[in-house]
Design an enzyme around this catalytic site. Structure first.
Site, short mmCIF file in Angstrom:
data_model
loop_
_atom_site.label_atom_id
_atom_site.label_comp_id
_atom_site.label_asym_id
_atom_site.label_seq_id
_atom_site.Cartn_x
_atom_site.Cartn_y
_atom_site.Cartn_z
N HIS A 64 0.81 -1.23 0.00
CA HIS A 64 0.00 0.00 0.00
C HIS A 64 0.85 1.29 0.00
O HIS A 64 0.83 2.06 -0.95
CB HIS A 64 -0.89 0.05 1.26
CG HIS A 64 -1.80 -1.12 1.44
ND1 HIS A 64 -2.96 -1.32 0.70
CD2 HIS A 64 -1.74 -2.15 2.32
CE1 HIS A 64 -3.57 -2.41 1.12
NE2 HIS A 64 -2.86 -2.93 2.09
N ASP A 65 1.54 1.54 1.10
CA ASP A 65 2.15 2.86 1.32
C ASP A 65 3.23 3.25 0.31
O ASP A 65 3.33 4.43 -0.07
CB ASP A 65 2.74 2.92 2.74
CG ASP A 65 1.64 2.84 3.80
OD1 ASP A 65 1.95 2.43 4.93
OD2 ASP A 65 0.48 3.19 3.49
#
Ligand code: RIB
Ligand code: CA
Length: 314
Positions: free
Chosen positions: A244-245
Site C-alpha cells: 500500500h504505502d
C-alpha cells in the site's frame, strides 16, 4: 531540478517501512524534511520506534523523527497487530531498540513550523497512516494550507470494498473525523486507496527479486514482507500482499506509473454501518467540485522495478 521537500507521516507497519526506505534512497528527488509518527497499525510508542529503526537501517541518522498523536480525534484507537505483528515490523530482524534519538518537539508542531517557514505551495505532506496528525495541524494552524503543495496519502477506497470494515479502509476507518478535516481543508489531495494499492501485490517472484538484491536492507525487507503476506489470493487475485504505502513514494518518483481521476471525495463520519467510507463522486453526479485525484490504475511491474531499484541503492 531541486528535490521536492516532503514530510512523511506514518505508522510503521511493514509497508510504511518500505515507503520510508524508498524515499530515503532518493535524495536527488525527495528531501525528507522529517518523519512524523502517529498511532495506527500499532500504538505510537511502537510506530515512532519503528520509524527510527527504519531510518537507521537506511543509514539516515540525519532525518529527524517526531512522535505525534497517540489516538484518533474521537474514536478509541484500534490497532492492527493481526496484520503487522506485535512490534509492527514483525518479520524484520532489526534490533529491537533504535540508537537514533526521538525529537522532543511534537509531530504536529513540526508539521506546523515546517509549513509556516516554507514558501507558498512548497511542502508535500505524505501521510501513510491515520490522518490524526495532519488534521490537528490544520485545526491548530489553518494558515499552513497555503504552503502545502499537495497531500499525497495512502487511504480510503473509492470504488471497492474496505479492509477494516466492509465500507472503510484502515487509515480512514481508524480516524474518520481527522480524514474529514483533511478532505475539506482545501489542500490539493492525491489519494492512493485500496482501488490502486490492491493492484500492486508482492508475489513470490517479486519477493524473491527483492531478496536477491542481497543486502542488509533487502534481507530486512524480505523478512518483513514475508511476514506481512496475507495469504489471500482470492482477495488479491494472486498470492502475496498489497504494498500500500510505497505507492505514495513511487508516484512522487515516477508519476507515470499511475492513473487517476479528479473527483470529489467526502468521508462518512456518522453512519455506524459505513463510518470511514470515502465516498467518491466518480461519475460527477453532484455539483461538488473535485477535491482529490483518486488513483485507480498502476503499472505493477513498473512499480516493483522502481521498488527494487531504490532498495538496491541502500
Ligand atoms: O489499509 C492499508 C493501510 O493501513 C496502510 O497504510 C497500512 O500500513 C495500514 O496503515
Ligand atoms: Ca501505514
Amino acid at each position: 531540478m531541486s528535490p521536492r521537500p516532503i514530510i512523511i507521516d506514518c505508522d510503521p507497519g511493514q509497508d510504511d517501512a518500505v515507503a520510508l526506505l524508498m524515499a530515503l534512497a532518493s535524495p536527488e528527488a525527495l528531501k525528507v524534511l522529517g518523519v512524523t509518527c502517529v498511532a495506527g497499525n500499532v500504538p505510537l510508542e511502537r510506530t515512532q520506534r519503528n520509524a527510527r529503526r527504519v531510518c537507521e537501517l537506511a543509514g539516515r541518522h540525519d532525518v529527524p523523527v517526531f512522535a505525534g498523536c497517540p489516538r484518533p480525534l474521537l474514536l478509541p484507537l484500534g490497532t492492527a497487530e493481526a496484520v503487522h505483528g506485535q512490534t509492527g515490523l514483525d518479520g524484520s530482524d532489526l534490533p529491537e531498540q533504535s540508537t537514533m534519538p526521538l525529537q522532543d518537539r511534537h509531530a504536529v508542531d513540526f508539521i506546523i513550523d515546517t509549513c509556516l517557514s516554507a514558501g507558498e505551495n512548497e511542502v508535500t505532506l505524505c501521510p501513510l497512516g491515520p490522518l490524526t496528525n495532519i488534521a490537528v495541524a490544520i485545526v491548530k494552524a489553518p494558515q499552513i494550507v497555503e504552503n502545502i503543495r499537495e497531500i499525497v496519502f495512502m487511504g480510503g477506497a473509492a470504488l471497492g470494498p474496505g479492509n477494516r470494515t466492509p465500507a472503510a479502509e484502515f487509515n480512514i476507518a481508524t480516524d474518520p473525523h481527522a480524514a474529514q478535516i483533511v478532505m475539506e481543508a482545501g489542500a490539493p489531495l492525491v489519494m492512493f486507496g485500496l482501488d490502486v494499492t490492491h493492484t500492486v501485490i508482492t508475489t513470490p517472484l517479486r519477493l524473491e527479486a527483492i531478496r536477491n538484491i542481497g543486502t542488509r536492507v533487502s534481507e530486512a525487507v524480505g523478512g518483513m514482507l514475508s511476514y506481512y503476506d496475507r495469504h489471500d489470493p482470492e482477495r488479491y487475485g494472486e498470492p502475496g500482499a498489497p504494498l500500500h504505502d510505497p505507492c505514495v513514494i513511487a508516484w512522487l518518483l515516477q508519476p507515470d506509473l499511475f492513473r487517476g481521476k479528479a473527483v470529489h471525495v467526502a468521508v462518512e463520519t456518522n453512519s455506524p454501518l459505513t463510518l470511514g467510507r470515502t465516498v467518491a463522486d466518480w461519475w460527477g453526479v453532484t455539483n461538488n467540485p473535485p477535491n482529490a485525484t483518486v488513483m485507480d490504475r498502476a503499472d505493477s511491474d513498473g512499480f516493483y522495478a522502481l521498488v527494487i531499484d531504490r532498495l538496491s541503492r541502500l
